[in-house]
Design a protein around this motif. Structure first.
Motif, PDB file in Angstrom:
ATOM      1  N   HIS A 161      40.932  29.697  40.831  1.00 29.27           N
ATOM      2  CA  HIS A 161      40.029  30.103  41.923  1.00 29.27           C
ATOM      3  C   HIS A 161      40.734  30.046  43.276  1.00 29.27           C
ATOM      4  O   HIS A 161      40.671  30.998  44.063  1.00 29.27           O
ATOM      5  CB  HIS A 161      38.806  29.184  41.947  1.00 29.27           C
ATOM      6  CG  HIS A 161      37.973  29.346  43.173  1.00 29.27           C
ATOM      7  ND1 HIS A 161      37.025  30.332  43.314  1.00 29.27           N
ATOM      8  CD2 HIS A 161      37.973  28.652  44.351  1.00 29.27           C
ATOM      9  CE1 HIS A 161      36.474  30.248  44.511  1.00 29.27           C
ATOM     10  NE2 HIS A 161      37.028  29.228  45.148  1.00 29.27           N
ATOM     11  N   GLY A 171      43.528  32.640  43.513  1.00 28.61           N
ATOM     12  CA  GLY A 171      42.938  33.969  43.579  1.00 28.61           C
ATOM     13  C   GLY A 171      42.365  34.275  44.946  1.00 28.61           C
ATOM     14  O   GLY A 171      42.497  35.409  45.452  1.00 28.61           O
ATOM     15  N   HIS A 228      45.217  35.107  47.177  1.00 28.61           N
ATOM     16  CA  HIS A 228      45.742  36.437  46.846  1.00 28.61           C
ATOM     17  C   HIS A 228      44.871  37.533  47.458  1.00 28.61           C
ATOM     18  O   HIS A 228      45.386  38.533  47.987  1.00 28.61           O
ATOM     19  CB  HIS A 228      45.819  36.591  45.335  1.00 28.61           C
ATOM     20  CG  HIS A 228      46.348  37.919  44.887  1.00 28.61           C
ATOM     21  ND1 HIS A 228      47.644  38.328  45.122  1.00 28.61           N
ATOM     22  CD2 HIS A 228      45.740  38.953  44.234  1.00 28.61           C
ATOM     23  CE1 HIS A 228      47.820  39.542  44.627  1.00 28.61           C
ATOM     24  NE2 HIS A 228      46.686  39.940  44.088  1.00 28.61           N
ATOM     25  N   GLU A 229      43.564  37.357  47.422  1.00 28.27           N
ATOM     26  CA  GLU A 229      42.645  38.344  48.001  1.00 28.27           C
ATOM     27  C   GLU A 229      42.828  38.462  49.513  1.00 28.27           C
ATOM     28  O   GLU A 229      42.538  39.518  50.083  1.00 28.27           O
ATOM     29  CB  GLU A 229      41.207  37.962  47.670  1.00 28.27           C
ATOM     30  CG  GLU A 229      40.853  38.148  46.201  1.00 28.27           C
ATOM     31  CD  GLU A 229      39.449  37.690  45.880  1.00 28.27           C
ATOM     32  OE1 GLU A 229      38.742  37.234  46.807  1.00 28.27           O
ATOM     33  OE2 GLU A 229      39.047  37.784  44.700  1.00 28.27           O
ATOM     34  N   THR A 277      50.467  33.442  43.974  1.00 31.09           N
ATOM     35  CA  THR A 277      49.010  33.540  43.972  1.00 31.09           C
ATOM     36  C   THR A 277      48.485  34.704  43.148  1.00 31.09           C
ATOM     37  O   THR A 277      47.306  34.726  42.791  1.00 31.09           O
ATOM     38  CB  THR A 277      48.472  33.684  45.414  1.00 31.09           C
ATOM     39  OG1 THR A 277      48.950  34.915  45.972  1.00 31.09           O
ATOM     40  CG2 THR A 277      48.923  32.518  46.291  1.00 31.09           C
ATOM     41  N   ASP A 278      49.325  35.680  42.837  1.00 33.73           N
ATOM     42  CA  ASP A 278      48.896  36.861  42.100  1.00 33.73           C
ATOM     43  C   ASP A 278      48.518  36.462  40.668  1.00 33.73           C
ATOM     44  O   ASP A 278      49.360  35.958  39.923  1.00 33.73           O
ATOM     45  CB  ASP A 278      50.023  37.892  42.071  1.00 33.73           C
ATOM     46  CG  ASP A 278      49.597  39.229  41.485  1.00 33.73           C
ATOM     47  OD1 ASP A 278      48.615  39.264  40.720  1.00 33.73           O
ATOM     48  OD2 ASP A 278      50.264  40.248  41.780  1.00 33.73           O
ATOM     49  N   PRO A 279      47.267  36.657  40.254  1.00 31.42           N
ATOM     50  CA  PRO A 279      46.857  36.229  38.908  1.00 31.42           C
ATOM     51  C   PRO A 279      47.602  36.940  37.793  1.00 31.42           C
ATOM     52  O   PRO A 279      47.696  36.416  36.674  1.00 31.42           O
ATOM     53  CB  PRO A 279      45.356  36.559  38.883  1.00 31.42           C
ATOM     54  CG  PRO A 279      45.149  37.570  39.967  1.00 31.42           C
ATOM     55  CD  PRO A 279      46.153  37.229  41.029  1.00 31.42           C
ATOM     56  N   ASP A 306      44.500  35.281  35.393  1.00 27.30           N
ATOM     57  CA  ASP A 306      43.503  36.328  35.594  1.00 27.30           C
ATOM     58  C   ASP A 306      42.369  36.272  34.581  1.00 27.30           C
ATOM     59  O   ASP A 306      41.271  36.767  34.836  1.00 27.30           O
ATOM     60  CB  ASP A 306      44.167  37.715  35.567  1.00 27.30           C
ATOM     61  CG  ASP A 306      45.116  37.902  34.390  1.00 27.30           C
ATOM     62  OD1 ASP A 306      45.506  36.894  33.788  1.00 27.30           O
ATOM     63  OD2 ASP A 306      45.459  39.054  34.101  1.00 27.30           O
TER      64      ASP A 306
END
Length: 238
Positions: A193, A196, A199-200, A80-82, A88
């Protein structure tokens, strides 16, 4: 039965697309063949079954009963990390915005869902789609509107993505774009989206199932570093 003990059982499940799926569970290997013979003698063709490709013993049993491989679906782990996925810097086309999960207008969401499904039915057909996205009773196909993020244009929604929590990891259950809006980067933007947002929330990975024959989906997930960890086979007896 073996000396009064249950050593195996079979099941038949109709799917919403009118296909029949069969399954057999046995506690003794020799019980599979007679159970299969009894079931198959009474059932119409074609018949289908799904299994983990790693279970070679079960696959061999079904193949001996006359089943052949129809399709393969990869189970993938998706970062999931952009910074890892390379998503990104992804932005939607200038006429398109992304509406977060839970914020979509339900009537418009249902409209794009139906439109995409009609397009699928008219082209590759629902038999090429995972069981979970098949039409449901009464034509209702939307599982839970709060799980969908959408790609919006001024007059309509043109794409959607659904993320659900079915195991300890969230799963990308569906990503789709209207036919006249494909090849514009909208699916990639929706995926950026959704990943991300995970990930958040501190979630490092999600899962997804990708049909081996869907070249666009394979390229999309391979391109973000998805790791294939297992595969399921759909077999058919014609």
């Amino acid at each position: 039965m073996n000396r009064g003990l249950l050593i195996g059982s079979g099941d038949v499940s109709p799917r919403p697309d009118d296909r029949l799926f069969v399954s057999i569970d046995t506690w003794l290997d020799e019980a599979f063949a007679p159970l299969a013979a009894a079931m198959l003698a009474e059932l119409p063709r074609p018949l289908y079954t799904v299994l983990d490709e790693a279970d070679r013993d079960l696959a061999t049993c079904w193949e001996r009963a006359g089943f052949t491989i129809r399709r393969r679906e990869w189970e993938c782990l998706v970062p999931t990390d952009p910074r890892v996925t390379g998503l990104d810097s992804v932005v939607p086309p200038s006429d398109t915005t992304i509406v977060a999960a839970g914020a979509a207008v339900e009537t418009a969401l249902r409209e794009v869902d139906r439109a995409i499904r009609d397009e699928v039915a008219a082209t590759v057909g629902w038999r090429e789609m995972p069981a979970e996205v098949l039409p449901r009773a009464g034509g209702d196909t939307l599982v839970d509107p709060s799980k969908y993020a959408v790609a919006a244009q001024p007059d309509r929604y043109v794409g959607l993505i659904r993320v659900v929590q079915v195991t300890r990891l969230p799963r990308i259950g569906l990503i789709a774009v209207r036919a006249d809006q494909q090849r514009r980067g909208i699916a990639r933007t929706l995926l950026a989206h959704a990943l991300g947002a995970l990930h958040e929330r501190g979630i490092p990975r999600a899962t997804a199932e990708v049909n081996e024959s869907n070249a666009a989906a394979v390229a999309l997930f391979d391109g973000v570093g998805a790791q294939r960890v297992s595969s399921n086979l759909e077999l058919v007896l014609r």
